[in-house]
Write a protein that holds these residues in place. Structure first.
Motif, mmCIF file in Angstrom:
data_model
loop_
_atom_site.group_PDB
_atom_site.id
_atom_site.type_symbol
_atom_site.label_atom_id
_atom_site.label_comp_id
_atom_site.label_asym_id
_atom_site.label_seq_id
_atom_site.Cartn_x
_atom_site.Cartn_y
_atom_site.Cartn_z
ATOM 1 N N GLU B 8 0.831 -1.213 0.000
ATOM 2 C CA GLU B 8 0.000 0.000 0.000
ATOM 3 C C GLU B 8 0.864 1.261 0.000
ATOM 4 O OE1 GLU B 8 -2.697 -0.306 3.271
ATOM 5 O OE2 GLU B 8 -3.642 -2.138 2.481
ATOM 6 N N LEU B 9 2.149 1.112 0.341
ATOM 7 C CA LEU B 9 3.047 2.268 0.326
ATOM 8 C C LEU B 9 3.383 2.632 -1.126
ATOM 9 C CD1 LEU B 9 5.537 1.214 3.167
ATOM 10 C CD2 LEU B 9 3.506 2.663 3.351
ATOM 11 N N SER B 10 3.555 3.936 -1.367
ATOM 12 C CA SER B 10 3.742 4.389 -2.745
ATOM 13 C C SER B 10 5.065 3.912 -3.344
ATOM 14 C CB SER B 10 3.677 5.916 -2.798
ATOM 15 O OG SER B 10 4.687 6.447 -1.962
ATOM 16 N N GLU B 11 6.027 3.546 -2.487
ATOM 17 C CA GLU B 11 7.345 3.125 -2.993
ATOM 18 C C GLU B 11 7.319 1.717 -3.591
ATOM 19 O OE1 GLU B 11 6.746 4.300 0.002
ATOM 20 O OE2 GLU B 11 8.050 6.025 0.373
ATOM 21 N N PHE B 12 6.256 0.967 -3.319
ATOM 22 C CA PHE B 12 6.229 -0.444 -3.740
ATOM 23 C C PHE B 12 5.052 -0.722 -4.666
ATOM 24 C CE2 PHE B 12 8.288 -0.287 0.419
ATOM 25 C CZ PHE B 12 9.482 -0.921 0.136
ATOM 26 N N GLU B 13 5.290 -1.648 -5.573
ATOM 27 C CA GLU B 13 4.216 -2.039 -6.482
ATOM 28 C C GLU B 13 4.128 -3.564 -6.516
ATOM 29 O OE1 GLU B 13 3.034 -1.627 -11.173
ATOM 30 O OE2 GLU B 13 4.643 -0.373 -10.368
ATOM 31 N N ALA B 14 2.928 -4.107 -6.361
ATOM 32 C CA ALA B 14 2.765 -5.561 -6.376
ATOM 33 C C ALA B 14 2.926 -6.092 -7.796
ATOM 34 C CB ALA B 14 1.396 -5.937 -5.838
ATOM 35 N N VAL B 15 3.781 -7.110 -7.950
ATOM 36 C CA VAL B 15 3.887 -7.821 -9.228
ATOM 37 C C VAL B 15 2.924 -9.005 -9.198
ATOM 38 C CG1 VAL B 15 5.437 -9.109 -10.764
ATOM 39 C CG2 VAL B 15 6.299 -7.126 -9.501
ATOM 40 N N CYS B 16 2.993 -9.789 -8.133
ATOM 41 C CA CYS B 16 1.956 -10.785 -7.851
ATOM 42 C C CYS B 16 1.882 -10.969 -6.342
ATOM 43 C CB CYS B 16 2.187 -12.107 -8.583
ATOM 44 S SG CYS B 16 3.704 -12.945 -8.177
ATOM 45 N N LEU B 17 0.686 -11.119 -5.847
ATOM 46 C CA LEU B 17 0.472 -11.094 -4.396
ATOM 47 C C LEU B 17 -0.505 -12.196 -3.984
ATOM 48 C CD1 LEU B 17 1.902 -8.999 -2.652
ATOM 49 C CD2 LEU B 17 -0.197 -7.659 -2.628
ATOM 50 N N PRO B 18 -0.100 -13.456 -4.188
ATOM 51 C CA PRO B 18 -1.033 -14.547 -3.867
ATOM 52 C C PRO B 18 -1.274 -14.734 -2.371
ATOM 53 C CG PRO B 18 1.085 -15.429 -4.557
ATOM 54 C CD PRO B 18 1.147 -13.962 -4.791
ATOM 55 N N GLU B 19 -0.310 -14.299 -1.524
ATOM 56 C CA GLU B 19 -0.474 -14.490 -0.075
ATOM 57 C C GLU B 19 -0.174 -13.182 0.666
ATOM 58 O OE1 GLU B 19 1.555 -17.913 1.477
ATOM 59 O OE2 GLU B 19 0.709 -19.247 -0.043
ATOM 60 N N PRO B 20 -1.056 -12.183 0.514
ATOM 61 C CA PRO B 20 -0.777 -10.840 1.071
ATOM 62 C C PRO B 20 -0.736 -10.777 2.592
ATOM 63 C CG PRO B 20 -3.022 -10.964 0.226
ATOM 64 C CD PRO B 20 -2.345 -12.223 -0.188
ATOM 65 N N GLU B 21 -1.285 -11.815 3.257
ATOM 66 C CA GLU B 21 -1.328 -11.774 4.731
ATOM 67 C C GLU B 21 -0.027 -12.211 5.392
ATOM 68 O OE1 GLU B 21 -3.725 -10.376 6.393
ATOM 69 O OE2 GLU B 21 -4.605 -9.968 4.441
ATOM 70 N N ARG B 22 0.961 -12.625 4.595
ATOM 71 C CA ARG B 22 2.210 -13.097 5.219
ATOM 72 C C ARG B 22 2.950 -11.954 5.899
ATOM 73 N NH1 ARG B 22 5.583 -17.922 2.758
ATOM 74 N NH2 ARG B 22 6.678 -17.343 4.651
ATOM 75 N N GLU B 23 3.456 -12.236 7.079
ATOM 76 C CA GLU B 23 4.186 -11.244 7.880
ATOM 77 C C GLU B 23 5.642 -11.161 7.431
ATOM 78 O OE1 GLU B 23 3.550 -9.142 10.455
ATOM 79 O OE2 GLU B 23 1.386 -9.559 10.502
ATOM 80 N N ILE B 24 6.196 -9.962 7.488
ATOM 81 C CA ILE B 24 7.625 -9.764 7.220
ATOM 82 C C ILE B 24 8.328 -9.603 8.573
ATOM 83 C CG2 ILE B 24 9.341 -8.230 6.169
ATOM 84 C CD1 ILE B 24 7.118 -7.344 4.208
ATOM 85 N N ASN B 25 9.308 -10.484 8.820
ATOM 86 C CA ASN B 25 9.975 -10.424 10.131
ATOM 87 C C ASN B 25 11.403 -9.906 10.043
ATOM 88 O OD1 ASN B 25 11.403 -12.505 9.027
ATOM 89 N ND2 ASN B 25 10.963 -14.001 10.625
ATOM 90 N N GLY B 26 11.858 -9.582 8.833
ATOM 91 C CA GLY B 26 13.233 -9.108 8.666
ATOM 92 C C GLY B 26 13.548 -9.029 7.189
#
Lengths: 141, 109
Positions: B8-26
């Motif tokens: 959702e941040l303007s710096e990033f664009e989704a190429v494919c997002l099959p599992e958007p709920e995954r957490e980023i831990n690092g």
């Protein structure tokens, strides 16, 4: 002791683009069985490195994954050129891969070291001009 | 932070997002695929400029939460389609790897 569950794969040596299919299938199978995710990660990465090695160096081969009650064994067998110096091949950064392979992001000399890193036991049997068999064990307990 | 929220941040664009709920831990940064498989941790965001088909396999096997293609790198349609089938989230950014990691470091705390 009960018989292990065995998964067998033929690794296509001509197809670098689809390399990894066997490892991804193993990951799916082990997930379905409900093993611990970290164990699945270790098995699938160790196997993928072996699969890539077979494609890069040996024009393919065969992979067997045996699931026992207390361990998983991965046996990778090829009829490639063999490994001249196992100690050298085990060093991080040592590689005999071509520039083409390197341009795809492989050939960093991490294959065998990663296989050792992710398994509890690893044995390599190799003979020049005959082939190489790698047996890895990942303990479940 | 989830991968979906990051997109959702303007710096990033989704190429494919099959599992958007995954957490980023690092974050892990690297282009040598075996190196990445040996070092990246589960649920890391993996920043790279590699975009060949093997990236999808490595991301799947190392179980990273997403691949972030830095420096404006994009995926060919067939690679994007393979990544989507394998459940790999792929994001693109015009930022360099260092800038991307700095930004992620400030928001995933």
């Amino acid at each position: 002791m009960s018989e292990p569950l065995v998964f067998h794969f033929d690794i296509d040596g001509e197809d670098f683009i689809s390399a990894g299919q066997a490892s991804i299938q193993i990951k799916k199978n082990l997930r379905r069985i409900g093993l611990d995710p970290e164990i699945i990660r270790r098995v699938s990465i160790a196997m993928y490195e072996g699969e890539i090695n077979m494609v890069i160096h040996a024009k393919g081969g065969e992979a067997d994954v045996k699931l026992y009650e207390d361990r998983i064994e991965i046996i990778l067998a090829d009829k490639g050129p063999g490994i001249k110096n196992i100690d050298e091949a085990m060093q991080e950064g040592f590689s005999t891969a071509s520039d083409t392979i390197r341009s795809l992001g492989f050939g960093a000399g991490m294959g065998l070291p990663n296989m050792k890193r992710y398994s509890d036991e690893m044995e390599i049997n190799t003979e020049i001009g005959v082939g190489t068999t790698v047996r890895m064990v990942i303990k479940l307990a | 932070m989830t991968v979906g929220k990051l997109c959702e941040l303007s710096e990033f664009e989704a190429v494919c997002l099959p599992e958007p709920e995954r957490e980023i831990n690092g974050v892990y940064i690297g282009d040598l695929l075996s190196w990445v498989m040996g070092r990246a941790r589960q649920d890391n965001a993996w920043i790279t400029i590699m975009s060949n088909i093997n990236v999808a396999a490595v991301a799947s096997l190392s179980d990273v939460s997403c691949v972030i293609l830095a420096e404006g790198v994009t995926l060919d349609d067939d690679v994007a389609s393979t990544a989507a089938q394998k459940g790999i989230n792929v994001i693109s950014t015009s930022f360099a790897a260092y800038e991307t990691a700095l930004l992620l470091g400030s928001i995933i705390q």
